[in-house]
Motif scaffolding. Sequence first.
Motif, PDB file in Angstrom:
ATOM      1  N   VAL A   1       0.606   5.281   4.438  1.00 23.47           N
ATOM      2  CA  VAL A   1       1.774   4.725   3.757  1.00 23.47           C
ATOM      3  C   VAL A   1       2.688   5.874   3.306  1.00 23.47           C
ATOM      4  CG1 VAL A   1       2.608   3.219   1.928  1.00 23.47           C
ATOM      5  CG2 VAL A   1       0.349   2.831   2.941  1.00 23.47           C
ATOM      6  N   GLY A   2       3.927   5.853   3.801  1.00 24.10           N
ATOM      7  CA  GLY A   2       4.874   6.922   3.491  1.00 24.10           C
ATOM      8  C   GLY A   2       4.862   8.036   4.510  1.00 24.10           C
ATOM      9  N   GLY A   3       4.129   7.846   5.599  1.00 22.99           N
ATOM     10  CA  GLY A   3       4.007   8.891   6.612  1.00 22.99           C
ATOM     11  C   GLY A   3       5.185   8.935   7.557  1.00 22.99           C
ATOM     12  N   GLY A   4       5.151   9.924   8.451  1.00 16.61           N
ATOM     13  CA  GLY A   4       6.198  10.077   9.450  1.00 16.61           C
ATOM     14  C   GLY A   4       6.283  11.515   9.929  1.00 16.61           C
ATOM     15  N   ASP A   5       7.177  11.763  10.835  1.00 19.57           N
ATOM     16  CA  ASP A   5       7.416  13.102  11.364  1.00 19.57           C
ATOM     17  C   ASP A   5       8.879  13.438  11.124  1.00 19.57           C
ATOM     18  OD1 ASP A   5       7.698  15.469  12.711  1.00 19.57           O
ATOM     19  OD2 ASP A   5       6.860  14.771  14.593  1.00 19.57           O
ATOM     20  N   GLU A   6       9.136  14.347  10.198  1.00 21.00           N
ATOM     21  CA  GLU A   6      10.505  14.710   9.842  1.00 21.00           C
ATOM     22  C   GLU A   6      11.038  15.869  10.684  1.00 21.00           C
ATOM     23  OE1 GLU A   6      10.737  13.179   5.243  1.00 21.00           O
ATOM     24  OE2 GLU A   6      10.300  15.303   5.570  1.00 21.00           O
ATOM     25  N   GLY A   7      10.232  16.324  11.648  1.00 22.76           N
ATOM     26  CA  GLY A   7      10.705  17.354  12.551  1.00 22.76           C
ATOM     27  C   GLY A   7      10.602  18.763  12.027  1.00 22.76           C
ATOM     28  N   HIS A   8      10.068  18.920  10.819  1.00 23.25           N
ATOM     29  CA  HIS A   8       9.833  20.251  10.269  1.00 23.25           C
ATOM     30  C   HIS A   8       8.642  20.171   9.319  1.00 23.25           C
ATOM     31  CE1 HIS A   8      12.535  18.264   7.372  1.00 23.25           C
ATOM     32  NE2 HIS A   8      11.884  18.962   6.458  1.00 23.25           N
TER      33      HIS A   8
ATOM     34  N   ALA B   1      -2.296   6.702   0.979  1.00 18.04           N
ATOM     35  CA  ALA B   1      -0.937   6.755   0.439  1.00 18.04           C
ATOM     36  C   ALA B   1      -0.501   8.199   0.275  1.00 18.04           C
ATOM     37  CB  ALA B   1      -0.877   6.026  -0.902  1.00 18.04           C
ATOM     38  N   ILE B   2       0.737   8.480   0.608  1.00 16.13           N
ATOM     39  CA  ILE B   2       1.224   9.861   0.649  1.00 16.13           C
ATOM     40  C   ILE B   2       1.286  10.493  -0.747  1.00 16.13           C
ATOM     41  CG2 ILE B   2       3.685   9.317   0.471  1.00 16.13           C
ATOM     42  CD1 ILE B   2       3.984  11.458   2.818  1.00 16.13           C
ATOM     43  N   THR B   3       1.405   9.665  -1.791  1.00 20.15           N
ATOM     44  CA  THR B   3       1.339  10.150  -3.175  1.00 20.15           C
ATOM     45  C   THR B   3       0.599   9.114  -4.014  1.00 20.15           C
ATOM     46  OG1 THR B   3       3.369   9.082  -3.962  1.00 20.15           O
ATOM     47  CG2 THR B   3       3.606  11.272  -2.933  1.00 20.15           C
ATOM     48  N   ASP B   4       0.175   9.518  -5.199  1.00 17.08           N
ATOM     49  CA  ASP B   4      -0.465   8.570  -6.109  1.00 17.08           C
ATOM     50  C   ASP B   4       0.501   7.482  -6.552  1.00 17.08           C
ATOM     51  OD1 ASP B   4      -2.829   9.925  -5.977  1.00 17.08           O
ATOM     52  OD2 ASP B   4      -2.842  10.621  -8.057  1.00 17.08           O
ATOM     53  N   GLN B   5       1.765   7.850  -6.767  1.00 19.01           N
ATOM     54  CA  GLN B   5       2.747   6.855  -7.164  1.00 19.01           C
ATOM     55  C   GLN B   5       2.868   5.767  -6.096  1.00 19.01           C
ATOM     56  OE1 GLN B   5       6.587   8.499  -8.066  1.00 19.01           O
ATOM     57  NE2 GLN B   5       7.263   6.676  -9.167  1.00 19.01           N
ATOM     58  N   VAL B   6       2.883   6.172  -4.848  1.00 12.70           N
ATOM     59  CA  VAL B   6       2.885   5.207  -3.750  1.00 12.70           C
ATOM     60  C   VAL B   6       1.592   4.406  -3.746  1.00 12.70           C
ATOM     61  CG1 VAL B   6       2.789   5.015  -1.227  1.00 12.70           C
ATOM     62  CG2 VAL B   6       4.520   6.469  -2.302  1.00 12.70           C
ATOM     63  N   ALA B   7       0.465   5.070  -3.995  1.00 15.38           N
ATOM     64  CA  ALA B   7      -0.835   4.388  -3.990  1.00 15.38           C
ATOM     65  C   ALA B   7      -0.889   3.270  -5.021  1.00 15.38           C
ATOM     66  CB  ALA B   7      -1.956   5.391  -4.246  1.00 15.38           C
ATOM     67  N   MET B   8      -0.236   3.455  -6.166  1.00 18.11           N
ATOM     68  CA  MET B   8      -0.241   2.411  -7.187  1.00 18.11           C
ATOM     69  C   MET B   8       0.544   1.194  -6.715  1.00 18.11           C
ATOM     70  SD  MET B   8       0.083   4.860 -10.536  1.00 18.11           S
ATOM     71  CE  MET B   8      -1.068   6.246 -10.668  1.00 18.11           C
ATOM     72  N   GLY B   9       1.612   1.436  -5.968  1.00 12.26           N
ATOM     73  CA  GLY B   9       2.316   0.317  -5.358  1.00 12.26           C
ATOM     74  C   GLY B   9       1.481  -0.359  -4.291  1.00 12.26           C
ATOM     75  N   VAL B  10       0.706   0.426  -3.537  1.00 13.94           N
ATOM     76  CA  VAL B  10      -0.199  -0.121  -2.526  1.00 13.94           C
ATOM     77  C   VAL B  10      -1.212  -1.057  -3.180  1.00 13.94           C
ATOM     78  CG1 VAL B  10      -2.025   0.444  -0.876  1.00 13.94           C
ATOM     79  CG2 VAL B  10       0.073   1.813  -0.935  1.00 13.94           C
ATOM     80  N   LEU B  11      -1.779  -0.633  -4.294  1.00  9.74           N
ATOM     81  CA  LEU B  11      -2.754  -1.466  -5.003  1.00  9.74           C
ATOM     82  C   LEU B  11      -2.135  -2.804  -5.414  1.00  9.74           C
ATOM     83  CD1 LEU B  11      -4.490   1.213  -7.266  1.00  9.74           C
ATOM     84  CD2 LEU B  11      -5.461   0.081  -5.262  1.00  9.74           C
ATOM     85  N   ALA B  12      -0.888  -2.753  -5.875  1.00  8.74           N
ATOM     86  CA  ALA B  12      -0.216  -3.989  -6.278  1.00  8.74           C
ATOM     87  C   ALA B  12       0.022  -4.891  -5.065  1.00  8.74           C
ATOM     88  CB  ALA B  12       1.112  -3.662  -6.969  1.00  8.74           C
ATOM     89  N   GLY B  13       0.398  -4.302  -3.926  1.00  8.22           N
ATOM     90  CA  GLY B  13       0.616  -5.085  -2.717  1.00  8.22           C
ATOM     91  C   GLY B  13      -0.656  -5.748  -2.219  1.00  8.22           C
ATOM     92  N   ILE B  14      -1.775  -5.024  -2.332  1.00  8.43           N
ATOM     93  CA  ILE B  14      -3.073  -5.595  -1.935  1.00  8.43           C
ATOM     94  C   ILE B  14      -3.428  -6.771  -2.844  1.00  8.43           C
ATOM     95  CG2 ILE B  14      -5.550  -5.121  -1.783  1.00  8.43           C
ATOM     96  CD1 ILE B  14      -4.774  -2.210  -1.061  1.00  8.43           C
ATOM     97  N   HIS B  15      -3.196  -6.592  -4.124  1.00  6.30           N
ATOM     98  CA  HIS B  15      -3.462  -7.681  -5.078  1.00  6.30           C
ATOM     99  C   HIS B  15      -2.592  -8.895  -4.756  1.00  6.30           C
ATOM    100  CE1 HIS B  15      -4.416  -9.635  -8.902  1.00  6.30           C
ATOM    101  NE2 HIS B  15      -3.114  -9.852  -9.040  1.00  6.30           N
ATOM    102  N   ASP B  16      -1.324  -8.651  -4.444  1.00  3.34           N
ATOM    103  CA  ASP B  16      -0.419  -9.757  -4.088  1.00  3.34           C
ATOM    104  C   ASP B  16      -0.936 -10.529  -2.874  1.00  3.34           C
ATOM    105  OD1 ASP B  16       1.249  -8.916  -6.110  1.00  3.34           O
ATOM    106  OD2 ASP B  16       2.665  -7.891  -4.792  1.00  3.34           O
TER     107      ASP B  16
END
Length: 340
Positions: free
Chosen positions: A181-188, A245-260
Amino acid sequence: MPTMSDVARAAGVSVMTVSNVLNGKPRVGAETRLRVLEVVDELGYEINLSARRLRSGRTGAIGLVVPRFDHPYFGDLAARLSSALASTGRHLAVEQSDASKEGELAALSLARLQTYDGVILSVVGLGYDDIDRIRPSFPVVLLGEQHMPPRFDQIHIDNITGARLATEHLLDRGARRIVMVGGGDEGHASMVTLRTRGWELAQQERGVPVDDAAVLPLDRFEMSSARIAVRALLARDPSIDAFFAITDQVAMGVLAGIHDAGLRVPDDVQVVGFDNLALGEFTMPGLTTIDPSNAWIVENAVAALDRRIADRDSAPQHLVSPVHLVERGTSRASRAAPSP
C-alpha cells in the motif's frame, strides 16, 4: 562589504526579488532563487543578522527542514532532535517545505536569514544538480534516499532491508498475497521506490510471483486515503490476506479499511507498517512495524553537524541507519493458517 543592490545587479533581478529570496518568500521561481543564492555566496553577502553572529559567535539554533509538520514521523524526528539539542543548551527551529523544490529552497533562504548554526534538510523536491549548485554558508546534513553530491553529509534509511524484513515476516506468518500500500516506482531512489523494491525482492527470493497488480498506489500517504483504497480493494478481491503499508500512518488507514470490510486482524488479514510511531502501540491490535532507528539518525545527524561546525573541511560522511522489525498484534504469532 557587498550590498543587496550588488547582489541584485549581479543576479540580474530586482532588490525586492533578492529580499524575497533571503526572507524565504514563496513567490520566487526555483531557478531565480538558485541564481540569487549562488550570487549571495559568490559575493560573500551577509545580512545584518549574520554580521552580528560573526561578532558574537554562534546562535545556538539548528534548523530542521521537513516536508510536512502534520506527518507523525517528522513530528517524532523533530521531538527527538529538539531534546538532543536542548541537552547541549541549543534549540531547534523547524521549517516546512511542502515536499517541493521551491519550499526547500525557501527554507534554506530563511535559514540564511535566521543565521542558524547548521541545518538538517529532509530532501524530497531538490535533485542532485539543485543541491550541487548550492554553496551554503552554514553546515547542512541531508536526510533522504536520493543520490546527492558527496561533499554533503547524508543519512539514509535502509528502506530496502526494512521492506524485505516486513515482507519476509508476513510470508513466514503464512501470508499468500501481500499488497504493497503506497508503493510504486518513481524512477529514482525515493522512499517509495526503495520500499517497493524491498517488497519485490523478498517475494522473489522466496519464489513467490510478484504481482504488479498488488501494488496499491496512493496520492497522499494519509490514513483517509489508505482507508478508502483498501476498503475498495477488499470489496473487489477478498483473496488478499496481508498488507505491507509504506508508513505507519498509512497502516492505520489500512486497519480502518479492513475493519470497514468486516474482516479481522490478524486472523483474516495481517498488516505491517514502517516507521515505528508511538501511536502504533495503541492501535487495536498493536501495529507490527519496521523501526528505522530515529534515535540513531538524530544522534548521527547532530554529530555530523557538530563535526562540520567545528571543521568545515572535515570529510563528509554517508551513513545508513539500521532497521529492525517490531512485532506486535497485527501479524500472527506463528505460521498458523487463517481461522475459518
